[in-house]
Design an enzyme around this catalytic site. Structure first.
Site, PDB file in Angstrom:
ATOM      1  N   ASP A 102      -1.432 -10.000   8.411  1.00  0.00           N
ATOM      2  CA  ASP A 102      -1.316  -9.356   7.097  1.00  0.00           C
ATOM      3  C   ASP A 102      -0.360  -8.180   7.319  1.00  0.00           C
ATOM      4  O   ASP A 102      -0.737  -7.029   7.233  1.00  0.00           O
ATOM      5  CB  ASP A 102      -2.704  -8.889   6.635  1.00  0.00           C
ATOM      6  CG  ASP A 102      -2.705  -8.397   5.192  1.00  0.00           C
ATOM      7  OD1 ASP A 102      -1.622  -8.389   4.573  1.00  0.00           O
ATOM      8  OD2 ASP A 102      -3.782  -8.015   4.700  1.00  0.00           O
TER       9      ASP A 102
ATOM     10  N   HIS B 172      -1.055  -2.408  -4.373  1.00  0.00           N
ATOM     11  CA  HIS B 172      -0.428  -3.179  -5.456  1.00  0.00           C
ATOM     12  C   HIS B 172      -0.434  -2.424  -6.795  1.00  0.00           C
ATOM     13  O   HIS B 172      -0.622  -3.011  -7.858  1.00  0.00           O
ATOM     14  CB  HIS B 172      -1.107  -4.540  -5.615  1.00  0.00           C
ATOM     15  CG  HIS B 172      -0.958  -5.454  -4.425  1.00  0.00           C
ATOM     16  ND1 HIS B 172       0.148  -5.453  -3.610  1.00  0.00           N
ATOM     17  CD2 HIS B 172      -1.797  -6.423  -3.917  1.00  0.00           C
ATOM     18  CE1 HIS B 172      -0.015  -6.384  -2.668  1.00  0.00           C
ATOM     19  NE2 HIS B 172      -1.175  -6.969  -2.821  1.00  0.00           N
TER      20      HIS B 172
ATOM     21  N   HIS C 186       3.465 -12.974  -5.591  1.00  0.00           N
ATOM     22  CA  HIS C 186       2.279 -13.037  -4.736  1.00  0.00           C
ATOM     23  C   HIS C 186       1.636 -14.422  -4.768  1.00  0.00           C
ATOM     24  O   HIS C 186       0.418 -14.555  -4.810  1.00  0.00           O
ATOM     25  CB  HIS C 186       1.287 -11.944  -5.170  1.00  0.00           C
ATOM     26  CG  HIS C 186       0.362 -11.483  -4.098  1.00  0.00           C
ATOM     27  ND1 HIS C 186      -0.776 -12.165  -3.741  1.00  0.00           N
ATOM     28  CD2 HIS C 186       0.399 -10.398  -3.289  1.00  0.00           C
ATOM     29  CE1 HIS C 186      -1.406 -11.509  -2.780  1.00  0.00           C
ATOM     30  NE2 HIS C 186      -0.708 -10.428  -2.477  1.00  0.00           N
TER      31      HIS C 186
ATOM     32  N   GLU D 127       5.602 -12.473   0.932  1.00  0.00           N
ATOM     33  CA  GLU D 127       5.989 -11.544  -0.133  1.00  0.00           C
ATOM     34  C   GLU D 127       7.194 -10.719   0.300  1.00  0.00           C
ATOM     35  O   GLU D 127       7.042  -9.737   1.017  1.00  0.00           O
ATOM     36  CB  GLU D 127       4.835 -10.596  -0.443  1.00  0.00           C
ATOM     37  CG  GLU D 127       3.490 -11.238  -0.634  1.00  0.00           C
ATOM     38  CD  GLU D 127       2.363 -10.232  -0.368  1.00  0.00           C
ATOM     39  OE1 GLU D 127       2.458  -9.081  -0.811  1.00  0.00           O
ATOM     40  OE2 GLU D 127       1.396 -10.603   0.305  1.00  0.00           O
TER      41      GLU D 127
ATOM     42  N   ARG E 171       0.807  -1.223   0.000  1.00  0.00           N
ATOM     43  CA  ARG E 171       0.000   0.000   0.000  1.00  0.00           C
ATOM     44  C   ARG E 171       0.841   1.273   0.000  1.00  0.00           C
ATOM     45  O   ARG E 171       1.921   1.305   0.588  1.00  0.00           O
ATOM     46  CB  ARG E 171      -0.929  -0.005   1.216  1.00  0.00           C
ATOM     47  CG  ARG E 171      -1.975  -1.109   1.092  1.00  0.00           C
ATOM     48  CD  ARG E 171      -2.803  -1.308   2.328  1.00  0.00           C
ATOM     49  NE  ARG E 171      -3.851  -2.289   2.064  1.00  0.00           N
ATOM     50  CZ  ARG E 171      -3.689  -3.620   2.166  1.00  0.00           C
ATOM     51  NH1 ARG E 171      -2.524  -4.135   2.556  1.00  0.00           N
ATOM     52  NH2 ARG E 171      -4.683  -4.431   1.873  1.00  0.00           N
TER      53      ARG E 171
HETATM   54  C1  BGC Z   1      -2.085  -7.756   1.109  1.00  0.00           C
HETATM   55  C2  BGC Z   1      -3.498  -8.037   1.536  1.00  0.00           C
HETATM   56  C3  BGC Z   1      -4.389  -8.082   0.322  1.00  0.00           C
HETATM   57  C4  BGC Z   1      -3.850  -9.130  -0.624  1.00  0.00           C
HETATM   58  C5  BGC Z   1      -4.646  -9.279  -1.887  1.00  0.00           C
HETATM   59  C6  BGC Z   1      -1.660  -8.793   0.129  1.00  0.00           C
HETATM   60  O1  BGC Z   1      -0.389  -8.523  -0.338  1.00  0.00           O
HETATM   61  O2  BGC Z   1      -1.213  -7.731   2.190  1.00  0.00           O
HETATM   62  O3  BGC Z   1      -3.957  -7.058   2.439  1.00  0.00           O
HETATM   63  O4  BGC Z   1      -5.702  -8.392   0.671  1.00  0.00           O
HETATM   64  O5  BGC Z   1      -2.531  -8.803  -0.969  1.00  0.00           O
HETATM   65  O6  BGC Z   1      -4.809  -8.091  -2.556  1.00  0.00           O
END
Ligand code: BGC
Length: 343
Positions: A246, A104, A174, A310, A79
């Site tokens: 997360d 992303h 991812h 990640e 983010r």
């Molecule tokens: C994030 C999550 C998100 C997911 C899918 C991850 O990299 O940390 O918060 O929901 O990606 O978009």
């Protein structure tokens, strides 16, 4: 090496799936998104187990609604607060694709584009993407190559890039892992060790507060291997904010060289995966938002049935002076590695 059709995009364009194998493992990679579709490794009995979530054909990837299953996420993973940043005194604005923030890199992800296969052989495949100046809002024309290389006991993913202007580069993989086998249910009993004494606390929008938190005495402590589910429901503010793990952990002794970041183990297969990277951070996202995703071979993926590890710069690092900078200088080589090793 084998290549076969992976289905047509809605534009009518054909896509291809490449299969690479060695004695220990087999991977498949699609030229759509350069995504990793399958990763088979051997369990204790020597039986191949596909340990990543995915889709049977390209339509699943084209229609993916925000899970980013198997994708290469760029130009910036995670983010960015208020979907903007300053670089060299200039303001750059990105898509606000999660509330007022950017996740992303916005509405036109690299994972929904065709990548050009530069080279492929029995144990490696390199795919190329050109990202023009102001693509997704980021400055500079960038050349990006992802290489998947099968090694004796694992898989190495390498990101190489260069850009003709100073820019943000923070690209990661991812994949959602389930070391018991994709579609085999919850990952809560997987054991995980993270080589990190600190982590990045986030607010209710998953935006870093700017602090660096100490894991000691908190549910964020994975310095000693423990089951994901052990402390996940603990009463701990930043864990409530995200609805489960997360978060980004700060890999100990970061110095730009490869470090072991994670050791994860499937409770049913005994498959053990070690992750090494030269990024400073690793996001562990335990699939809290997976909901009725129709995956490979008739499997359906629900909450906490896959786990992403990640490697990356800390979230929103471009806006935090106390975080390692994700800025790559003009015409300087960007090179990052992610290595998955199996036992
Ligand atoms: C994030 C999550 C998100 C997911 C899918 C991850 O990299 O940390 O918060 O929901 O990606 O978009």
């Amino acid at each position: 090496m084998k290549s076969e059709g992976f289905g047509k995009l809605t534009t009518g364009e054909n896509t291809t799936l490449y299969t690479l194998s060695n004695e220990q493992l087999t991977i498949t990679v699609s030229d759509f998104g350069g995504s990793m579709v399958n990763l088979w490794v051997k369990d204790k009995q020597g039986n191949p187990v596909d340990i990543v979530l995915g889709f049977d054909n390209v339509s699943g990837y084209e229609g993916d609604d925000g899970t980013y299953i198997g994708c290469n996420v760029g130009r910036n993973a995670n983010r960015i607060h208020n979907a903007g940043f300053f670089l060299n005194g200039k303001k750059y604005e990105l898509d606000k694709n999660e509330g007022t923030n950017n996740l992303h890199s916005g509405f036109n992800p690299y994972s929904k584009r065709m990548w050009k296969v530069n080279s492929v052989n029995d144990n490696s495949i390199s795919l190329f993407l050109f990202s023009p100046h102001m693509d997704q809002g980021f400055p500079g024309n960038m050349d990006l190559t992802v290489t998947y290389l099968l090694e004796a006991n694992g898989l190495k993913i390498t990101y190489d890039a260069s850009c003709d202007e100073d820019t943000v580069i923070n690209i990661t993989n991812h994949s959602y892992f389930n070391l018991n086998g994709q579609g085999s249910g919850t990952i809560l009993k997987h054991k995980v060790k993270i080589n990190a004494d600190s982590f990045i606390p986030v607010d209710t929008n998953s935006i870093p507060t700017g602090d660096i938190g100490n894991v000691s005495g908190t549910p964020m402590d994975f310095t000693v291997s423990k089951a994901i589910g052990k402390d996940i429901e603990s009463d701990f503010e930043t864990l409530h904010n995200t609805g489960g793990y997360d978060h980004n952990w700060c890999i100990n002794n970061y110095d730009g060289t490869l470090k072991e970041a994670v050791v994860a183990e499937g409770d049913m297969t005994g498959i053990k995966m070690m992750i090494f990277t030269d990024y400073p951070g690793i996001q562990m996202y335990v699939g809290n938002f997976l909901d009725d995703i129709k995956g490979k071979e008739g499997k359906v993926y629900n909450r906490r049935e896959g786990i992403c590890f990640e490697p990356q710069f800390y979230p929103d690092s471009v806006n935090h002076e106390n975080f390692y900078s994700p800025v790559c200088k003009a015409n300087q080589p960007f090179h990052k590695e992610i290595i998955y090793r199996f036992e």
